[in-house]
Design a protein around this motif. Structure first.
Motif, mmCIF file in Angstrom:
data_model
loop_
_atom_site.group_PDB
_atom_site.id
_atom_site.type_symbol
_atom_site.label_atom_id
_atom_site.label_comp_id
_atom_site.label_asym_id
_atom_site.label_seq_id
_atom_site.Cartn_x
_atom_site.Cartn_y
_atom_site.Cartn_z
ATOM 1 N N ARG A 57 0.830 -1.201 0.000
ATOM 2 C CA ARG A 57 0.000 0.000 0.000
ATOM 3 C C ARG A 57 0.865 1.252 0.000
ATOM 4 N NH1 ARG A 57 -5.295 0.036 2.045
ATOM 5 N NH2 ARG A 57 -6.155 -2.033 2.238
ATOM 6 N N GLY A 58 2.164 1.092 -0.052
ATOM 7 C CA GLY A 58 3.042 2.249 0.040
ATOM 8 C C GLY A 58 3.225 2.704 1.475
ATOM 9 N N LEU A 59 2.762 1.904 2.419
ATOM 10 C CA LEU A 59 2.884 2.217 3.839
ATOM 11 C C LEU A 59 3.831 1.214 4.479
ATOM 12 C CD1 LEU A 59 -0.901 2.721 4.746
ATOM 13 C CD2 LEU A 59 0.811 4.508 4.458
ATOM 14 N N PRO A 60 4.502 1.611 5.547
ATOM 15 C CA PRO A 60 5.340 0.651 6.258
ATOM 16 C C PRO A 60 4.453 -0.359 6.991
ATOM 17 C CG PRO A 60 5.292 2.749 7.419
ATOM 18 C CD PRO A 60 4.563 2.943 6.133
ATOM 19 N N SER A 61 4.987 -1.534 7.250
ATOM 20 C CA SER A 61 4.236 -2.532 8.002
ATOM 21 C C SER A 61 5.015 -2.901 9.257
ATOM 22 C CB SER A 61 3.957 -3.767 7.150
ATOM 23 O OG SER A 61 5.150 -4.413 6.812
ATOM 24 N N ASN A 68 -9.334 -8.018 15.071
ATOM 25 C CA ASN A 68 -10.456 -8.593 14.337
ATOM 26 C C ASN A 68 -10.199 -10.039 13.898
ATOM 27 O OD1 ASN A 68 -13.085 -8.215 13.096
ATOM 28 N ND2 ASN A 68 -12.015 -8.256 11.144
ATOM 29 N N CYS A 69 -8.991 -10.328 13.377
ATOM 30 C CA CYS A 69 -8.727 -11.665 12.816
ATOM 31 C C CYS A 69 -7.479 -12.332 13.387
ATOM 32 C CB CYS A 69 -8.618 -11.591 11.303
ATOM 33 S SG CYS A 69 -7.116 -10.778 10.696
ATOM 34 N N ASP A 70 -6.804 -11.713 14.315
ATOM 35 C CA ASP A 70 -5.583 -12.231 14.949
ATOM 36 C C ASP A 70 -4.393 -12.367 13.994
ATOM 37 O OD1 ASP A 70 -6.707 -12.343 17.494
ATOM 38 O OD2 ASP A 70 -7.560 -14.333 17.127
ATOM 39 N N ASN A 71 -4.458 -11.737 12.842
ATOM 40 C CA ASN A 71 -3.304 -11.688 11.944
ATOM 41 C C ASN A 71 -2.191 -10.919 12.657
ATOM 42 O OD1 ASN A 71 -1.742 -11.791 9.531
ATOM 43 N ND2 ASN A 71 -2.442 -9.741 9.006
ATOM 44 N N ASP A 72 -0.931 -11.262 12.378
ATOM 45 C CA ASP A 72 0.181 -10.646 13.106
ATOM 46 C C ASP A 72 0.932 -9.567 12.323
ATOM 47 O OD1 ASP A 72 1.446 -12.218 11.251
ATOM 48 O OD2 ASP A 72 2.829 -13.153 12.673
ATOM 49 N N ARG A 73 0.324 -9.024 11.264
ATOM 50 C CA ARG A 73 0.999 -8.008 10.459
ATOM 51 C C ARG A 73 -0.006 -6.916 10.074
ATOM 52 N NH1 ARG A 73 6.000 -7.356 10.637
ATOM 53 N NH2 ARG A 73 6.822 -6.134 8.959
ATOM 54 N N ALA A 74 0.434 -5.655 10.110
ATOM 55 C CA ALA A 74 -0.442 -4.537 9.730
ATOM 56 C C ALA A 74 0.383 -3.390 9.171
ATOM 57 C CB ALA A 74 -1.240 -4.054 10.938
ATOM 58 N N TYR A 75 -0.228 -2.648 8.250
ATOM 59 C CA TYR A 75 0.353 -1.392 7.778
ATOM 60 C C TYR A 75 0.074 -0.344 8.840
ATOM 61 C CZ TYR A 75 0.195 -3.790 3.278
ATOM 62 O OH TYR A 75 0.343 -4.691 2.272
ATOM 63 N N TRP A 76 0.891 0.692 8.903
ATOM 64 C CA TRP A 76 0.659 1.740 9.885
ATOM 65 C C TRP A 76 1.000 3.103 9.309
ATOM 66 C CZ3 TRP A 76 4.585 4.902 11.604
ATOM 67 C CH2 TRP A 76 5.886 4.474 11.339
ATOM 68 N N TYR A 77 0.369 4.130 9.885
ATOM 69 C CA TYR A 77 0.687 5.516 9.554
ATOM 70 C C TYR A 77 0.350 6.383 10.755
ATOM 71 C CZ TYR A 77 -4.345 5.977 8.605
ATOM 72 O OH TYR A 77 -5.720 5.965 8.702
ATOM 73 N N MET A 78 0.949 7.543 10.816
ATOM 74 C CA MET A 78 0.749 8.482 11.921
ATOM 75 C C MET A 78 -0.074 9.668 11.416
ATOM 76 S SD MET A 78 2.640 7.164 14.436
ATOM 77 C CE MET A 78 3.196 8.390 15.579
#
Length: 106
Positions: A57-61, A68-78
């Motif tokens: 997505r062009g965002l850091p992860s 919601n689904c217990d996945n262990d990875r997400a994109y983030w932004y401030m």
């Protein structure tokens, strides 16, 4: 479209000559070369490119558990959502289910 070699302004067509209305510079037109140019009006519309399934997505992860689904990875932004003298809020988007949540300072 041609730009003036002297001042960089847009030149205008007058018969077989390009004329700069800013500085008066003139250049002869090459009609054969002009016919080979592709204008934006002549370009084919490639349509909309669907990137909704794209991984990046062009965002850091980062490694964080999705509530919601217990996945262990997400994109983030401030993002600054409070007054300027308070810290920014970090938002997450799950890489699997695209659930969105935020991390609040407590």
């Amino acid at each position: 479209m041609k730009f003036c070699d002297e001042c960089g302004s847009i030149m205008h067509k007058e018969d077989n000559t390009w004329v700069c209305r800013s500085c008066g510079y003139e250049a002869s037109r090459d009609t054969a070369a002009e016919q080979k140019m592709v204008t934006t009006q002549a370009q084919e519309d490639g349509g909309i490119v669907d990137i909704s399934e794209a991984e990046d997505r062009g965002l850091p992860s980062t490694s964080v558990v999705c509530p919601n689904c217990d996945n262990d990875r997400a994109y983030w932004y401030m993002q600054q959502i409070r007054s300027a003298d308070e810290s920014e809020t970090r938002f997450f988007i799950c890489t699997e289910c695209e659930h969105r949540w935020r991390e609040d300072d407590h």
